[in-house]
Enzyme design. Structure first.
Site, PDB file in Angstrom:
ATOM      1  CG  LEU A  66      94.846   9.111 -14.116  1.00  0.00           C
ATOM      2  CD1 LEU A  66      94.665  10.545 -13.595  1.00  0.00           C
ATOM      3  CD2 LEU A  66      94.462   9.038 -15.583  1.00  0.00           C
ATOM      4  CG  ASP A  67     100.600   6.036 -17.585  1.00  0.00           C
ATOM      5  OD1 ASP A  67     100.104   5.001 -17.108  1.00  0.00           O
ATOM      6  OD2 ASP A  67     100.841   6.185 -18.800  1.00  0.00           O
ATOM      7  CG  PHE A  68     105.360   8.860 -12.216  1.00  0.00           C
ATOM      8  CD1 PHE A  68     105.374   9.081 -10.844  1.00  0.00           C
ATOM      9  CD2 PHE A  68     106.320   9.483 -13.000  1.00  0.00           C
ATOM     10  CE1 PHE A  68     106.337   9.912 -10.267  1.00  0.00           C
ATOM     11  CE2 PHE A  68     107.278  10.314 -12.433  1.00  0.00           C
ATOM     12  CZ  PHE A  68     107.283  10.531 -11.061  1.00  0.00           C
TER      13      PHE A  68
END
Length: 297
Positions: A66-68
């Site tokens: 998952l992206d930051f």
């Protein structure tokens, strides 16, 4: 969800083989930087020190990314065998994922299929970004598909926005963010793909809501509570409901089960091949890279 800390990791599912957590926004899954003390890996190590595996670099095997800036359901395998079983489901595209998002403007079509190929942006100053095929500097674009369903129309801090359910049918870097931006409806609070213009919201409004991994012996299906509710964020004011979240999920899950039944290539419980075609060199290389990264036998 309150801001992240080492102590407030929320567990959505826990068994002997897997943990699914509700990842906070603006926190990395893991990091090699000594100064980044707060990551999902450090939260897990703090909460479950006995489950950390010294045979891996980070101590835990994350089954996906998952992206930051993205919050929501994140699955972690607790041993090599479990990681391998999950990997096969992801590889065969049997995993069903759905994301909630608030996007800028009013999306006209209730349902859209986004088919923009995505590649790395090599333009000066944008090398940390992805882009769609046809954009100057777009390197090695690959086919990409996202399903978009409109749930509600409303406003965020007085500006028109649409609440949508996004289902990525491929898994490219920044796929949902790039696809939404490509149709003129960037995700609220996406600082990167608004070219640093959308900085007022306290977070990027993208949340991994549903994760279904159809393991035969231990099917995993979890939802991470919807954070985009007016009771949790008064800046979001719904004005018109187009489709209920429950109705949208029901159709999405039925399609996912159809894919599972139609897949002839392997028994997803045992991992044994049935009638698998030969893999391409790229697929073999990706598989070997994944196996090396997670120290699988």
């Amino acid at each position: 969800m309150e801001p992240a800390s080492l102590e407030n990791l929320r567990v959505l599912y826990h068994s002997a083989d897997f943990i699914v957590v509700n990842k906070h926004w603006d926190i990395r899954i893991d990091s090699k930087m000594w100064y980044e003390k707060q990551t999902v890996q450090s939260q897990l190590r703090h909460r479950f020190p006995e489950l950390a595996d010294p045979g891996t670099y980070y101590g835990f095997r994350f089954c996906h990314q998952l992206d930051f800036s993205t919050s929501g359901a994140l699955c972690v395998a607790l041993n090599k065998a479990a990681a391998g079983r999950a990997y096969r489901c992801f590889k065969e595209r049997l995993v069903t994922k759905a994301y909630l998002a608030l996007v800028r403007g009013l999306v006209e079509s209730d349902r859209m299929t986004l088919n923009f190929a995505i590649g790395k942006n090599t333009s000066e100053g944008k090398t940390h970004m992805m882009c769609i095929e046809g954009v100057e500097g777009c390197e090695n674009p690959k086919p990409c598909q996202t399903e978009l369903l409109v749930l509600e129309y409303g406003s965020y801090n007085g500006d028109p926005v649409t609440k949508v359910l996004l289902q990525p049918l491929t898994g490219r870097t920044h796929q949902l963010r790039v696809h939404c931006s490509a149709i003129g409806h960037p995700i609220v609070g996406d600082f990167t793909y608004s070219l640093r213009a959308d900085s007022a919201p306290y977070r990027m409004m993208l949340h991994a809501y549903l994760l279904r991994i159809p393991l035969e012996q231990e099917p995993i299906q979890v939802t991470a509570p919807d954070p985009f509710l007016p009771s949790l964020d008064a800046s979001w004011v719904p004005q018109q409901t187009v489709l209920s979240l429950e109705g949208a999920l029901q159709g999405l899950l039925e399609c996912g089960r159809d894919r599972e039944e139609e897949s002839p290539e392997q028994d997803i419980g045992t991992g044994e091949k049935k009638h698998a075609p030969l893999e391409s060199e790229e697929q073999i290389a990706q598989c070997q890279q994944w196996l090396c990264e997670w120290a699988l036998d």
